[in-house]
Design a protein around this motif. Structure first.
Motif, PDB file in Angstrom:
ATOM      1  N   LYS A 249       0.731  -1.084  -0.041  1.00 52.72           N
ATOM      2  CA  LYS A 249       0.187  -0.189  -0.057  1.00 52.72           C
ATOM      3  C   LYS A 249       0.900   0.988  -0.026  1.00 52.72           C
ATOM      4  O   LYS A 249       0.718   2.203  -0.653  1.00 52.72           O
ATOM      5  N   THR A 250       1.875   1.248   0.813  1.00 48.65           N
ATOM      6  CA  THR A 250       2.557   2.644   1.120  1.00 48.65           C
ATOM      7  C   THR A 250       3.881   2.488   0.241  1.00 48.65           C
ATOM      8  O   THR A 250       4.404   3.678   0.286  1.00 48.65           O
ATOM      9  N   GLY A 251       4.299   1.433  -0.031  1.00 46.46           N
ATOM     10  CA  GLY A 251       5.597   1.299  -0.644  1.00 46.46           C
ATOM     11  C   GLY A 251       6.815   1.386   0.414  1.00 46.46           C
ATOM     12  O   GLY A 251       7.922   1.051  -0.194  1.00 46.46           O
ATOM     13  N   GLY A 252       6.625   1.463   1.581  1.00 44.32           N
ATOM     14  CA  GLY A 252       7.737   1.505   2.471  1.00 44.32           C
ATOM     15  C   GLY A 252       8.162   0.328   3.148  1.00 44.32           C
ATOM     16  O   GLY A 252       7.450  -0.907   2.707  1.00 44.32           O
ATOM     17  N   LEU A 253       9.290  -0.035   3.707  1.00 44.65           N
ATOM     18  CA  LEU A 253       9.899  -1.275   4.005  1.00 44.65           C
ATOM     19  C   LEU A 253       9.735  -1.650   5.656  1.00 44.65           C
ATOM     20  O   LEU A 253       9.826  -0.279   6.412  1.00 44.65           O
TER      21      LEU A 253
END
Length: 314
Positions: A212-216
């Motif tokens: 959803k956010t692309g963060g890790l």
């Protein structure tokens, strides 16, 4: 996609150092050496290290050194390998490693290696693969890796490898992206990456990206956090599997965590900013080759030109 508010971040980092009576400064007093490394390295990646008074920083770093040769997190604090590496890294940024009694510092670090190859963090004996990486990185920067048993150090790190391909803080401990960076980084510095199943580890690491956010994130079922834009991403680069994640989505996540008015980067969008996440956000963008940033070495966590200068010194 937004843009990196570089000048705002520079102002934020510089302002943190000046607010010594602030709540943030007081609660970070015991890890100020780490904070100096985060802030100064971020400034260097942003091309703004020249705004700092070099002599003032070097003088303070040396005042944090203990008679043992190790460094504390601040003046008068007990020495620990964590702060010793940060001190060496800060001096490396300014090309000032020659102010050190290198043998004394190296002897302090080497003296923390245990019989099984692991490293303690300080005289109290806590063992963690973080300390293995720190010792190896520190001694490599000082050209003193020969003071430890590298083979035993590598074997201990490999004993912390799990069936999922990741690494934990001790044998049998849960895989975690931060520990994976420490283990992969140490193996990279010692020329031992061939011991890793790169596909298995790469799969575990690329699954850290939130769709959803692309963060890790650092572990399964955890929220994404900007700092893993360093811990997980650097490991993917070292094992040549970074093409397995969506780089554009990760860049957008980091940029969404900026305070574009006052500067600084937070762990997640709209949270409070701090120097730690500001550094790892900038470092992550550097790994992603974001325009205008200096390149950072994924194993040493220092700008490539700093590492090259030290390596070429050998």
């Amino acid at each position: 996609m937004g843009e990196l508010a570089s000048q705002k971040h520079v102002q934020f980092i510089v302002s943190v150092e000046k607010k010594k009576d602030s709540f943030e400064s007081v609660v970070m007093e015991h890890i100020r050496m780490n904070g100096a490394y985060w802030g100064l390295t971020a400034l260097d990646l942003l091309g703004k290290l020249h705004v700092v008074d070099v002599e003032e920083v070097v003088s303070w770093v040396l005042q944090c050194q203990d008679d043992s040769g190790g460094f504390g997190g601040n003046i008068g604090h007990d020495p620990h390998v964590l702060y010793t590496l940060s001190a060496v890294q800060v001096l490396a940024l300014f090309d000032k490693l020659d102010v050190l009694d290198i043998e004394k510092v190296a002897s302090y670090v080497a003296g923390l290696q245990n019989e099984d190859g692991s490293f303690s963090g300080d005289m109290w004996g806590e063992i963690d693969t973080r300390f293995s990486y720190i010792a190896i990185s520190c001694l490599s920067l000082l050209h003193r890796l020969d003071k430890i048993n590298v083979e035993k150090a590598v074997n201990y790190i490999l004993s912390c490898k799990n069936h999922d391909g990741g690494f934990g803080c001790t044998p049998g401990a849960e895989s975690h992206a931060g520990q994976i960076f420490c283990c992969v980084g140490a193996l990279a510095i010692t020329g031992s990456l061939h011991h890793i199943d790169k596909d298995l580890l790469g799969w575990w690491l690329c699954e850290r990206q939130d769709n959803k956010t692309g963060g890790l994130n650092g572990r399964p079922e955890k929220l994404p956090d900007v700092c893993y834009s360093w811990w997980a991403l650097s490991s993917l680069i070292m094992i040549d599997r970074v093409h397995w994640i969506n780089k554009d989505k990760l860049i957008k996540f980091i940029l969404d965590c900026q305070d574009i008015e006052n500067g600084g980067i937070s762990d997640r969008p709209d949270d409070a900013v701090d120097v730690y996440h500001t550094y790892f956000g900038v470092a992550g963008l550097s790994l992603l080759e974001y325009p205008g940033l200096k390149a950072i070495d994924p194993a040493y966590a220092l700008p490539v030109d700093v590492v090259d200068r030290i390596i070429l010194d050998r």
